[in-house]
Design a protein around this motif. Structure first.
Motif, PDB file in Angstrom:
ATOM      1  N   GLU A 180      10.249  -8.628 -43.862  1.00 36.58           N
ATOM      2  CA  GLU A 180      10.648  -8.023 -42.114  1.00 36.58           C
ATOM      3  C   GLU A 180      12.228  -7.536 -42.446  1.00 36.58           C
ATOM      4  O   GLU A 180      12.294  -6.444 -41.436  1.00 36.58           O
ATOM      5  CB  GLU A 180      10.910  -9.786 -41.218  1.00 36.58           C
ATOM      6  CG  GLU A 180      10.795  -9.532 -39.812  1.00 36.58           C
ATOM      7  CD  GLU A 180      10.679 -10.377 -39.060  1.00 36.58           C
ATOM      8  OE1 GLU A 180      10.463 -11.387 -39.394  1.00 36.58           O
ATOM      9  OE2 GLU A 180      12.216 -10.474 -38.245  1.00 36.58           O
ATOM     10  N   ALA A 181      12.855  -7.845 -42.568  1.00 33.71           N
ATOM     11  CA  ALA A 181      14.141  -6.833 -43.440  1.00 33.71           C
ATOM     12  C   ALA A 181      14.005  -5.634 -44.029  1.00 33.71           C
ATOM     13  O   ALA A 181      14.282  -4.740 -43.594  1.00 33.71           O
ATOM     14  CB  ALA A 181      14.658  -7.649 -44.196  1.00 33.71           C
ATOM     15  N   GLU A 197      12.559  -3.917 -41.077  1.00 38.12           N
ATOM     16  CA  GLU A 197      12.600  -2.780 -40.259  1.00 38.12           C
ATOM     17  C   GLU A 197      13.931  -1.997 -40.474  1.00 38.12           C
ATOM     18  O   GLU A 197      14.597  -1.518 -40.207  1.00 38.12           O
ATOM     19  CB  GLU A 197      13.647  -4.470 -39.207  1.00 38.12           C
ATOM     20  CG  GLU A 197      12.610  -5.128 -39.262  1.00 38.12           C
ATOM     21  CD  GLU A 197      11.391  -4.671 -37.545  1.00 38.12           C
ATOM     22  OE1 GLU A 197      11.987  -3.755 -36.858  1.00 38.12           O
ATOM     23  OE2 GLU A 197      10.307  -4.852 -37.668  1.00 38.12           O
ATOM     24  N   GLY A 225      22.230 -13.554 -32.676  1.00 39.14           N
ATOM     25  CA  GLY A 225      21.706 -12.061 -32.056  1.00 39.14           C
ATOM     26  C   GLY A 225      22.454 -11.408 -32.465  1.00 39.14           C
ATOM     27  O   GLY A 225      22.878 -10.258 -31.281  1.00 39.14           O
ATOM     28  N   GLN A 226      22.741 -10.828 -32.984  1.00 35.00           N
ATOM     29  CA  GLN A 226      23.240  -9.422 -33.934  1.00 35.00           C
ATOM     30  C   GLN A 226      22.741  -8.379 -34.839  1.00 35.00           C
ATOM     31  O   GLN A 226      22.482  -9.456 -35.761  1.00 35.00           O
ATOM     32  CB  GLN A 226      24.734 -10.064 -34.315  1.00 35.00           C
ATOM     33  CG  GLN A 226      25.716  -9.232 -34.248  1.00 35.00           C
ATOM     34  CD  GLN A 226      26.981  -9.171 -34.039  1.00 35.00           C
ATOM     35  OE1 GLN A 226      27.643 -10.118 -34.941  1.00 35.00           O
ATOM     36  NE2 GLN A 226      27.988  -8.315 -34.703  1.00 35.00           N
ATOM     37  N   THR A 227      22.202  -7.623 -33.951  1.00 34.29           N
ATOM     38  CA  THR A 227      21.934  -6.755 -35.462  1.00 34.29           C
ATOM     39  C   THR A 227      22.795  -6.442 -36.212  1.00 34.29           C
ATOM     40  O   THR A 227      23.361  -5.688 -35.855  1.00 34.29           O
ATOM     41  CB  THR A 227      20.621  -6.042 -34.338  1.00 34.29           C
ATOM     42  OG1 THR A 227      20.119  -6.880 -33.354  1.00 34.29           O
ATOM     43  CG2 THR A 227      19.921  -5.017 -35.495  1.00 34.29           C
ATOM     44  N   ARG A 228      21.961  -6.364 -37.689  1.00 36.99           N
ATOM     45  CA  ARG A 228      23.332  -5.621 -38.530  1.00 36.99           C
ATOM     46  C   ARG A 228      22.331  -4.585 -39.090  1.00 36.99           C
ATOM     47  O   ARG A 228      21.030  -5.254 -39.774  1.00 36.99           O
ATOM     48  CB  ARG A 228      23.981  -6.234 -39.520  1.00 36.99           C
ATOM     49  CG  ARG A 228      24.698  -7.707 -38.445  1.00 36.99           C
ATOM     50  CD  ARG A 228      25.136  -8.582 -39.419  1.00 36.99           C
ATOM     51  NE  ARG A 228      25.507  -9.513 -38.503  1.00 36.99           N
ATOM     52  CZ  ARG A 228      26.868  -9.700 -38.676  1.00 36.99           C
ATOM     53  NH1 ARG A 228      28.225  -8.820 -39.221  1.00 36.99           N
ATOM     54  NH2 ARG A 228      27.324 -10.728 -37.690  1.00 36.99           N
ATOM     55  N   LYS A 229      22.540  -3.490 -38.995  1.00 35.04           N
ATOM     56  CA  LYS A 229      21.777  -2.462 -40.203  1.00 35.04           C
ATOM     57  C   LYS A 229      22.196  -2.760 -41.628  1.00 35.04           C
ATOM     58  O   LYS A 229      23.238  -3.020 -42.069  1.00 35.04           O
ATOM     59  CB  LYS A 229      22.593  -1.237 -40.099  1.00 35.04           C
ATOM     60  CG  LYS A 229      22.292  -0.370 -38.239  1.00 35.04           C
ATOM     61  CD  LYS A 229      20.893   0.521 -38.963  1.00 35.04           C
ATOM     62  CE  LYS A 229      20.460   1.334 -37.793  1.00 35.04           C
ATOM     63  NZ  LYS A 229      19.507   1.245 -37.538  1.00 35.04           N
ATOM     64  N   GLN A 255      17.133  -3.763 -41.084  1.00 32.89           N
ATOM     65  CA  GLN A 255      17.942  -4.447 -40.064  1.00 32.89           C
ATOM     66  C   GLN A 255      17.826  -5.488 -40.125  1.00 32.89           C
ATOM     67  O   GLN A 255      16.537  -5.859 -40.271  1.00 32.89           O
ATOM     68  CB  GLN A 255      18.009  -3.690 -39.136  1.00 32.89           C
ATOM     69  CG  GLN A 255      16.510  -3.617 -38.059  1.00 32.89           C
ATOM     70  CD  GLN A 255      16.957  -2.971 -36.627  1.00 32.89           C
ATOM     71  OE1 GLN A 255      17.737  -1.996 -36.810  1.00 32.89           O
ATOM     72  NE2 GLN A 255      16.497  -3.576 -35.990  1.00 32.89           N
ATOM     73  N   VAL A 256      17.959  -6.763 -39.898  1.00 31.71           N
ATOM     74  CA  VAL A 256      18.894  -7.717 -39.954  1.00 31.71           C
ATOM     75  C   VAL A 256      19.073  -8.345 -38.706  1.00 31.71           C
ATOM     76  O   VAL A 256      20.303  -7.298 -37.995  1.00 31.71           O
ATOM     77  CB  VAL A 256      19.305  -8.207 -41.021  1.00 31.71           C
ATOM     78  CG1 VAL A 256      18.442  -8.212 -42.432  1.00 31.71           C
ATOM     79  CG2 VAL A 256      20.786  -8.111 -41.105  1.00 31.71           C
ATOM     80  N   SER A 257      18.654  -9.303 -37.848  1.00 33.05           N
ATOM     81  CA  SER A 257      19.504 -10.283 -36.928  1.00 33.05           C
ATOM     82  C   SER A 257      19.925 -11.469 -36.839  1.00 33.05           C
ATOM     83  O   SER A 257      18.819 -12.602 -37.848  1.00 33.05           O
ATOM     84  CB  SER A 257      18.820  -9.516 -35.684  1.00 33.05           C
ATOM     85  OG  SER A 257      18.072  -8.533 -35.291  1.00 33.05           O
TER      86      SER A 257
END
Lengths: 320, 695
Positions: free
Chosen positions: A129-130, A133, A140-144, A135-137
């Motif tokens: 998934e990462a 995308e 609750g925080q999305t990190r590039k 990015q990872v969540s």
């Protein structure tokens, strides 16, 4: 489509040639695979290497990262690997009185996911998934994820006990699937005589950095694709759909042909390949060069069977 | 070329500079000569045809190399033998024809001479001379026949002519020659492009009223009516299918068969066996034109005699179609004799078209009363005929009754109309009338006139044609030699009257033609016998084509050209205006042709065509492109096969790839430069044969 005069392209090919030259010193006798790996990286795709251990998968990944001046991490996937082990985890920092995020290995530009089929599906899926995308969540925080972000996953096709083979939908996320194979005798001799290559990776010069790589990626994406070439790609896609439906292989059952996404990936891979070859346009030869790697794992199970299916498909489709 | 060969040609210093011919060029020249010879061969004595072709074959034999000594110079014939060849050939032609300075022996000599020249041709200059000679030989069959077939037969030679010129223009070491089929196709394309121009010039370029030079008249062996008639002469003529003339009737109404007496030579002198023409018949008066007059145009095949044919009775002098009306009236193309024959001023040695009017009558007044005496003369002999005539005369005082009684006698007695009468020995009239009683029209006409003269009634024999066949395709009348006929004229009650004794004996001959009148086992020509069916239809179709060809192509002369201009409303233009119009049309056509040849196509299309052609060429050289193979891959494979052309292959592959798959040009002219590179590189590549040999 942006017009790019040839003189801007030439240095790129020279740079690519230089990178390949350095890589070839470490990964001996695997020029084609190296070139494909580089093209895969430039096409912003991810690479799946399907092979037995000890043929130089990690060396390739590490050398690639070093030469390009990228941060490199390696994760050995095991059956007890958790998603957090890959993505990272937030730990409460008592001094700051707050949770502090400890980034996992995924926050490296080049990630070698060794034996990805050993990890449970949940972990696989987190990684994939990462990859998709970028990015990872977490919490609750999305990190590039860093840019560029390039995953080289390996899986051992022989030892299947206790493994979780990647489902087709996950396989589809890899731009290319390669089989490194044994080196030929001359390369093996050189390998044996030259000592441990891993040790020499540290000596590799870094010929690029993240910024140049981003340039290369932009340039590849802008490379000219003529209508005649799109005709050819469409002919290949159409043939794969007829082809795969007609002869479902025993081990995989009936497969569908190449998806539109596969078509898109094929075009971008061919662009990257043309860029590495120093051409200001994409030729059918470029498509053909990347086709087994791009289409193989989508057409049949296993890199080798897929490559063979892709080869015969190529032969059956005339240039329009 | 070996030093010996050069030394051997030392005596001909002028040709030394000219490069030698390659075997390919020699083969093309040989093919050209054979193609030029073949249409002429049927018109020549068999030995000349075989001899001329054999000489060309000899050169081909000499061209073969000894496989054990491939580097040896080709075998050659010593020069003095060629001179000997030529002299012997000239003598042989002289012996065969009886004379040497005439059209036919000259053509025969040229036929052989071209072969001899080919034997000794070694340089490009000689080759060009040979091409010129062969081009002349291509024209010679038209002396003999100007039919559409003759035109068709010339086409192979014209095609090979182009290919041979193409081959001659190649130099060793230069760009390779085309493959044979490609060379021929290219010539065909050139001819096709030139056809509209030729058609335009044919239609618009002013025709010269009379040809600049006449075709020399070796017209021996033409079939047709002669100036004499003996038993057997017309039945012999009836064996021929050959067309005597064709007739287009104005208004399309064709007279009934029984009215179609085509008047030819009138034979008045009798020597007991043979009927001949009067020496000087003098001029006669035309029948008056009336409402029933029929106007028509005759297309007469050459028969080497001066007489023209007209329907009984001619009411106007013939006007040569195409001749200037004024000139025709002044010179008098033909005149009418006292016995109503139409005689041309010169023998009909070329196809002639003339128009005239006739009134359908079977009697006309004599030119003057004194002439009657001439037509009762008879030689001694045939005593039984004289005896019988006296008996008839004693019975019938009036001439009219006498004629009727004689005809009645013919129909009463068991006379048989046949193509194969028994031979008659002495006193042929006696023999026919009283012994054999089997004969053809000349027997009946001749015997009837002899009988009349013996009885003191002025009479004469008229020969000509009777009947003819209507071609439903084109609606014209075909009169063949098999329609040849003879009938009688008697001067009764102050008028010459047509009497046809054949009609009394065999009325079906007059009504339905020869084949109906004679028995099924008689040797009637095929086309006279045919009634219906596809063969007849095909024959009619071909005759219609031939007639149209003769009328509209061969017979397209100044008058017809003027007519055409009038129809096209071009006659109002001054010559310079016509020239300007023609020039503009030519210019436009040339532009169109050029456009079709490449300017109309976009550069990618032309690049694609060049690439496809290269792929085909390499495939013929043994390295076909795989269907999925891209240009660069194919070019590099070809470079590996032929490293000496690697640069060209690389240039071809890269420029084609760039033209087909490349981005839009960054600078103007970039694509043109790429295309030029591609075209140049394709030009560098040799032909498939050479490539195959070089691999």
């Amino acid at each position: 489509m942006t017009v790019r005069p040839a003189h801007q392209i030439v240095p790129v090919s020279q740079r690519a040639a230089g990178i390949l030259r350095e890589l070839a010193r470490i990964v001996v006798g695997k020029d084609e695979a190296l070139k494909l790996a580089l093209a895969c990286l430039i096409a912003r795709g991810h690479l799946l290497v399907e092979d037995i251990p000890g043929v130089g998968k990690s060396t390739l990944a590490q050398a690639l990262a070093t030469t390009l001046g990228l941060k490199y991490a390696r994760v050995q996937f095991t059956s007890d690997l958790l998603p957090a082990d890959v993505l990272g985890v937030s730990i409460y920092d008592e001094r700051a009185a707050a949770f502090r995020f400890h980034p996992g290995p995924i926050f490296h530009s080049v990630l070698l996911a060794d034996e990805i089929n050993r990890a449970p599906p949940k972990t696989q899926s987190a990684l994939l998934e990462a990859m998709e995308e970028r990015q990872v969540s977490i919490d609750g925080q999305t990190r590039k994820l860093p840019e560029p972000f390039f995953v080289i996953a390996t899986q051992n096709p022989v030892e299947q006990i206790g493994a979780y083979p990647l489902p087709e939908s996950q396989l589809d996320r890899f731009l290319m699937a390669l089989e490194l194979g044994y080196p030929d005798p001359a390369a093996e001799r050189e390998l044996l005589a030259g000592g441990d290559r891993r040790a020499r990776i540290a000596d590799l010069p870094s010929l690029a950095d993240a910024a140049t790589l981003a340039d290369l990626q932009r340039e590849a994406a802008a490379l000219h694709v003529a209508p005649a070439l799109l005709d050819y790609v469409q002919a290949l896609l159409a043939a794969s759909r007829g082809h795969a439906g007609a002869t479902p292989t025993a081990d995989t059952g009936a497969r569908r042909g190449l998806s539109p996404r596969a078509g898109l990936m094929l075009v971008s891979a061919a662009r990257a390949w043309a860029l590495v070859g120093g051409r200001p346009m994409v030729l059918p030869e470029d498509v053909q060069a990347v086709f087994p790697a791009v289409a193989g794992h989508r057409l049949a199970g296993g890199a080798r069977a897929g490559a063979l299916a892709a080869q015969s498909l190529l032969r059956s489709v005339p240039l329009p | 070329m070996s030093a010996a060969a050069v030394a051997a040609r030392g005596r001909r210093r002028d040709t030394r500079a000219s490069p030698g011919l390659t075997p390919v060029q020699i083969r093309w020249l040989g093919a050209l000569i054979v193609c030029a010879q073949l249409p002429q061969a049927p018109h020549l004595p068999l030995w000349i045809a075989a001899y001329g072709l054999a000489i060309v074959g000899l050169r081909f034999l000499l061209l073969r190399r000894d496989p054990l000594r491939p580097d040896a110079p080709p075998a050659r014939i010593p020069s003095w033998t060629l001179v000997l060849f030529a002299v012997v050939s000239a003598l042989a032609v002289r012996a065969s024809y009886g004379y040497l300075l005439g059209r036919d022996p000259s053509v025969a000599f040229l036929f052989i001479l071209v072969g001899i020249k080919f034997l000794e041709t070694r340089t490009v200059r000689d080759g060009s001379l040979l091409v010129a000679l062969a081009s002349f030989l291509v024209v010679t069959p038209f002396f003999k026949s100007q039919s559409p077939f003759a035109a068709l037969a010339a086409i192979p030679a014209v095609l090979v002519l182009g290919a041979a010129l193409d081959a001659l223009a190649r130099r060793p070491g230069g760009p390779p020659g085309r493959r044979p089929v490609a060379a021929l196709t290219r010539t065909a394309a050139l001819i096709a492009q030139g056809l509209p121009i030729a058609a335009l010039l044919f239609l618009l370029f002013p025709r010269i009223g009379a040809p600049l030079w006449g075709v020399p008249g070796d017209t021996t062996g033409r079939t047709g009516l002669s100036d004499s008639m003996a038993p057997g002469s017309i039945s012999e003529l009836s064996m021929s299918d050959a067309v005597a003339f064709r007739v287009d009737f104005d208004g399309g109404a064709i007279p009934l068969p029984a009215q179609r007496y085509w008047r030819g030579p009138v034979l008045s002198r009798f020597d007991g066996r043979q009927w001949t023409l009067l020496a000087r018949p003098g001029e006669g008066a035309l029948a008056p034109l009336d409402a029933a007059a029929i106007t028509y145009t005759v297309t007469l095949e050459p028969h080497a005699r001066p007489w023209l044919f007209a329907l009984d009775m001619p009411a106007s002098l013939p006007k040569a179609v195409g001749e200037d009306a004024a000139a025709s009236a002044a010179s008098g193309f033909a005149f009418l004799t006292r016995d109503q024959q139409l005689i041309a001023r010169a023998p009909v040695t070329q196809m002639t078209r003339y128009a005239l009017a006739s009134v359908p009558r079977s009697s006309y007044p004599p030119a003057d009363a004194a002439e009657a005496a001439e037509y009762v003369r008879r030689p001694p002999g045939n005593p039984r005929t004289v005896e019988f005539a006296r008996a008839l005369r004693a019975e019938h005082a009036g001439d009219r009754e006498l004629v009727n009684a004689t005809l009645a006698w013919f129909s009463r007695e068991p006379f048989v109309y046949t193509l194969v009468p028994p031979l008659l020995d002495r006193d042929p009239v006696d023999g026919f009338l009283f012994d054999t009683r089997r004969g053809f029209c000349e027997h009946y006409a001749g015997a009837f006139v002899a009988l009349m003269r013996a009885a003191g009634v002025p009479a004469r024999v008229v020969t000509g044609y009777q009947g003819g066949e209507i071609n439903p395709r084109g609606g014209y009348l075909i009169v063949r030699q098999s329609d040849a006929h003879a009938w009688a004229e008697v001067l009764v009650d102050g008028a010459w009257r047509r009497i046809d004794p054949t009609a009394t004996v065999a009325p079906e001959r007059i009504e339905a033609g020869l084949a109906r009148a004679v028995g099924a086992d008689e040797p009637v020509p095929l086309f006279a016998r045919l009634d219906a069916g596809w063969l007849k239809g095909a024959q009619f179709a071909f005759d219609a084509l031939n007639h149209a060809w003769r009328r509209d192509v061969v017979g397209f002369n100044r008058e017809r050209q003027r007519e055409l201009w009038r129809d096209w409303k071009l006659d109002g233009f001054a010559p310079w205006q016509l020239a300007a119009i023609g020039g503009a049309v030519l210019f436009a056509w040339a532009g169109l042709t050029l456009a079709a040849a490449g300017f109309g196509r976009t550069r990618p299309e032309r690049a694609q065509a060049l690439w496809d052609a290269t792929c085909r060429r390499l495939a013929r050289a043994g390295l076909p492109r795989m269907a999925h193979e891209g240009p660069i891959a194919y070019a590099s494979r070809a470079s590996r096969r032929w490293p000496q052309f690697a640069i060209a292959f690389t240039a071809i592959g890269e420029s084609y790839a760039a033209l087909r798959y490349g981005p839009p040009p960054a600078r103007p002219g970039e694509r043109a430069a790429l295309y030029a590179t591609l075209a140049r590189a394709v030009d560098v590549l040799p032909g498939p044969g050479e490539l195959r040999a070089a691999a």
